[in-house]
Design an enzyme around this catalytic site. Structure first.
Site, short mmCIF file in Angstrom:
data_model
loop_
_atom_site.label_atom_id
_atom_site.label_comp_id
_atom_site.label_asym_id
_atom_site.label_seq_id
_atom_site.Cartn_x
_atom_site.Cartn_y
_atom_site.Cartn_z
N MET A 203 0.91 -1.23 -0.13
CA MET A 203 0.08 -0.09 -0.02
C MET A 203 0.79 1.15 0.08
SD MET A 203 -3.13 -1.49 0.18
CE MET A 203 -4.28 -0.03 0.50
N GLY B 200 0.05 4.24 -0.73
CA GLY B 200 -0.48 5.45 -0.41
C GLY B 200 -1.17 6.06 -1.89
N GLY B 201 -1.07 5.42 -3.00
CA GLY B 201 -1.48 5.90 -4.22
C GLY B 201 -2.83 5.02 -4.51
N VAL B 202 -3.38 5.74 -5.71
CA VAL B 202 -4.66 5.13 -6.17
C VAL B 202 -4.42 3.56 -6.69
CG1 VAL B 202 -4.50 6.04 -8.51
CG2 VAL B 202 -6.73 5.75 -7.38
N ASP B 203 -3.28 3.55 -7.26
CA ASP B 203 -3.36 2.35 -7.90
C ASP B 203 -3.23 0.91 -6.98
OD1 ASP B 203 -3.27 3.13 -10.55
OD2 ASP B 203 -1.04 3.47 -10.46
N LEU C 102 5.36 0.35 3.20
CA LEU C 102 6.64 0.32 3.33
C LEU C 102 7.44 1.56 3.78
CD1 LEU C 102 7.92 -2.11 0.44
CD2 LEU C 102 7.14 -2.66 2.76
N CYS D 275 14.77 -1.20 -6.64
CA CYS D 275 13.78 -1.33 -5.80
C CYS D 275 12.73 -2.47 -5.98
CB CYS D 275 12.88 -0.11 -5.38
SG CYS D 275 11.85 0.10 -4.13
N CYS E 294 12.00 8.64 -5.73
CA CYS E 294 11.48 8.96 -4.51
C CYS E 294 12.36 9.56 -3.56
CB CYS E 294 10.69 7.45 -4.22
SG CYS E 294 11.95 6.20 -3.68
#
Length: 394
Positions: free
Chosen positions: A1, A3-6, A26, A95, A193
């Protein structure tokens, strides 16, 4: 998760499909108080809160797993080391390879979970023998199979991508709004990021001891000076600050970075065209093409950027230690389509990919990742160790 819409919609679909779902965010940023700035950055305190709200809406447990130390060692430090060596790495690939589908998956399996489910736009299909294959998503504009090219067959066995057949991102946002998810209109994250302001050059200047040196043209003539070669990347045009214009008056581009003597080579745009690539750290996303590991040539398409166009190519894998049949070494043989440097530039052992492109690609840099496709299927990937025009090979 994230924190985005996808990822929120992927979780919702997994719940709806009847899976026992647990949301995991994470914590990768060592500065948890950092706030997101529009579409820049991710893994911030705001993203963590958005992920929690999505899980609460879906009625599933929510946990935060702190992987910040491993992220720094495997992604951030690797990024700095690659730039220090004059290469241009892709931290998203690293990543996925070492955090999301290695550290995360290892911990999930150890805790008894069956799979890691993400919001990536890609799909896992089954070959005739039942083995997993990675394929492009239905929406090629949002396809993320490139950054998943590092996944192995074993990892693909434990991956779920619920957005695989979604025709567009607009449909995902509409679904999120229908489900009452607060992230429905949240901007997508862009850039690296851990460099939230997007100033990669400035960030690197704080991490690497920059050594000033010369900027030379393709003939070796000095045309300027720089404060640090590590801040440049192949294909770069802006920020060169050349004191001596090109004879034809046209812009010049970075062709090569030589960190050993702190030299940056620039030249005309036509010299950025690449027709031959040597790759190291080769891995297969499922079973390799027939005969590939025996050194037989196979047809494929090569893609060197996440949203780049694939180019038809011919590939051959040279076994670790060289190809006895051609008399080559791990670095290649000029007579066999490879430069005569011997071992790969960074001394990494293992098989070597030799790739001849049917159409030239522009601005390909060592350190980037080349992902191989056959149609929609991802065959595998390699880290680019050398790239040049065929008439400059050897």
């Amino acid at each position: 998760m994230s924190g985005g819409v996808d990822s929120a919609v992927a979780a919702a679909r997994a719940v709806e499909a009847g899976h026992d779902v647990v949301g995991v965010h994470l914590a990768l940023n060592r500065m948890p108080g950092t706030l997101r700035t529009g579409s820049r950055g991710c893994c911030t305190i705001e993203d963590s809160n958005d992920a929690w709200r999505a899980c609460d809406r879906l009625g599933i447990p929510f946990y935060v797993w702190d992987f910040s130390e491993r992220f720094k060692a495997d992604v951030v430090d690797d990024f700095v080391a690659e730039y220090s060596a004059g290469r241009t790495p892709n931290p998203c690939m690293r990543c996925n390879e070492r955090i999301k589908f290695a550290a995360l998956l290892e911990k999930a399996l150890a805790l008894g979970f069956d799979a890691v489910c993400t919001g990536h736009y890609a799909k896992v299909l089954r070959a005739a023998d039942g083995s997993p294959e990675l394929h492009r998503a239905a929406d090629w504009a949002k396809d993320q199979s490139y950054v998943l090219g590092v996944l192995t067959a074993e990892q693909l066995e434990h991956c779920l991508f619920p957005l695989a057949d979604t025709p567009s991102k607009a449909e995902v946002r509409a679904e999120a709004e229908h489900r009452g998810l607060s992230v429905a209109k949240k901007p997508d994250s862009h850039d690296i990021c851990f460099i939230s302001d997007g100033d990669t050059r400035g960030w690197l200047a704080e991490q690497i001891e920059m050594e000033p040196g010369d900027i030379v043209d393709e003939t070796g003539a000095k045309v300027g000076e720089h404060a640090g070669a590590n801040a440049f990347t192949v294909g770069q045009r802006k920020g060169l600050r050349l004191g001596r214009p090109a004879p034809d008056g046209k812009p010049r581009f970075v062709l090569e970075i030589r960190p050993k003597d702190a030299t940056v080579v620039v030249g005309p745009e036509k010299l950025l065209a690449v027709e031959w690539i040597r790759g190291i750290r080769l891995s297969w996303a499922g079973l390799p093409p027939a005969g590939a590991e025996a050194g037989e040539e196979f047809a494929c398409e090569a893609q060197v950027r996440a949203h780049g166009d694939p180019v038809p190519a011919r590939a051959r894998v040279e076994p670790a230690g060289g190809d006895p049949a051609s008399g080559g070494t791990a670095g290649g043989d000029p007579a066999d389509g490879g430069p005569a440097e011997g071992e790969p530039a960074d001394g990494v052992p293992g098989p070597v990919l030799h790739l001849t492109l049917d159409a030239p690609l522009r601005g390909v840099a060592p350190g980037q990742t080349v992902v191989l496709y056959q149609g929609t299927r991802v065959l595998g990937q390699a880290t680019i160790d050398a790239a040049t025009a065929l008439d400059r090979v050897g």
